[in-house]
Motif scaffolding. Structure first.
Motif, short mmCIF file in Angstrom:
data_model
loop_
_atom_site.label_atom_id
_atom_site.label_comp_id
_atom_site.label_asym_id
_atom_site.label_seq_id
_atom_site.Cartn_x
_atom_site.Cartn_y
_atom_site.Cartn_z
N LEU A 1 5.77 4.21 -0.02
CA LEU A 1 5.28 2.86 -0.33
C LEU A 1 5.72 1.90 0.77
N TRP B 1 -0.71 0.42 -4.65
CA TRP B 1 -1.78 0.72 -3.70
C TRP B 1 -3.12 0.72 -4.43
N SER C 1 0.85 -1.18 0.00
CA SER C 1 0.00 0.00 0.00
C SER C 1 0.89 1.24 0.00
N ALA C 2 0.26 2.39 0.11
CA ALA C 2 1.00 3.66 0.10
C ALA C 2 0.41 4.59 1.14
N SER D 1 -6.30 4.93 1.31
CA SER D 1 -5.50 3.90 0.65
C SER D 1 -5.94 2.51 1.09
#
Length: 226
Positions: free
Chosen positions: A209, A86, A34-35, A48
């Motif tokens: 990230l 993401w 994910s971010a 996100s």
């Protein structure tokens, strides 16, 4: 990248001559990515979500001669192909936006371990990464975001090289056919992949990230302690 491989080869050659334990092998596994995207000054509405991915690469492990201690130390190097990215989730009926960024990642980590047949370990260190490719979904309908913001990777604006930290924990064991290595890991990019310019723009100045997952590796020994 060629300089990295040359330095690693020189390091391991010298270590083998000195009689240390050197392991070389491959590893692969799955993870979720994910971010974290935000802005220091402006209020950013950005949700996100997680995206599954995989990673694979080469693993190099340097373990000096064991001393009279319960915990031993060494070094671990990797050269990995890692899928990052993401999913942005909207509060309307707009489909989620998915972004995938594939990196060549080079971590260098210290490793501490203990045990006899089963060796339990923990690592910590840093990595550099080089963007190899990316895949971006079609941009969402800006009129159907329910007041949320939308930002994504833009090749003409953003960075292709990054760096961050990585940590892992797991178990490895030597067998007659080689060493098996199992780890759970977490990595987080300290650098921002979005080039925000300065704080006067609403472009996010925080864009990190992160990845967490499991790897299984097989290594064979090049040298052993005397």
């Amino acid at each position: 990248m060629s300089r990295v491989f040359a330095l690693l080869c020189l390091f391991f050659t010298v270590s083998v001559v000195q009689g240390q334990k050197i392991y070389v092998g491959v590893k692969s596994g799955g993870h979720i990515a994910s971010a974290f995207i935000d802005h220091t000054v402006f209020n950013l509405a950005f949700n996100s979500g997680f995206e599954p991915g995989f990673h694979t690469g080469f693993l190099f492990k340097y373990l000096p001669k064991k001393r009279k201690a319960k915990v031993h130390a060494g070094l671990q190097f990797s050269v990995n192909y890692t899928q990052k990215g993401w999913k942005q989730i909207f509060l309307t009926d707009e489909p989620s936006y998915k972004a995938q960024m594939n990196y060549i990642e080079v971590p260098v980590e210290a490793i501490g371990y203990f045990g006899n047949k089963n060796n339990y370990f923990i690592t910590g260190g840093f990595y550099v990464e080089f963007l190899d490719s990316y895949s971006l979904a079609n941009e969402p309908n800006q009129n159907n975001l329910g007041g949320q913001d939308f930002y994504t990777y833009e090749p003409a604006r953003d960075h292709e090289v990054g760096y961050g930290f990585r940590t892992s924990a797991g178990i490895f064991r030597d067998f007659s056919f080689g060493q098996l290595h199992l780890e759970g890991f977490f990595s987080f990019s300290i650098s921002n992949f979005i080039d925000a310019g300065d704080l006067t723009t609403e472009t996010p100045d925080t864009s990190n990230l992160w990845v967490t997952g499991i790897s299984l590796g097989y290594l064979f020994k090049l040298g052993k302690s005397e």
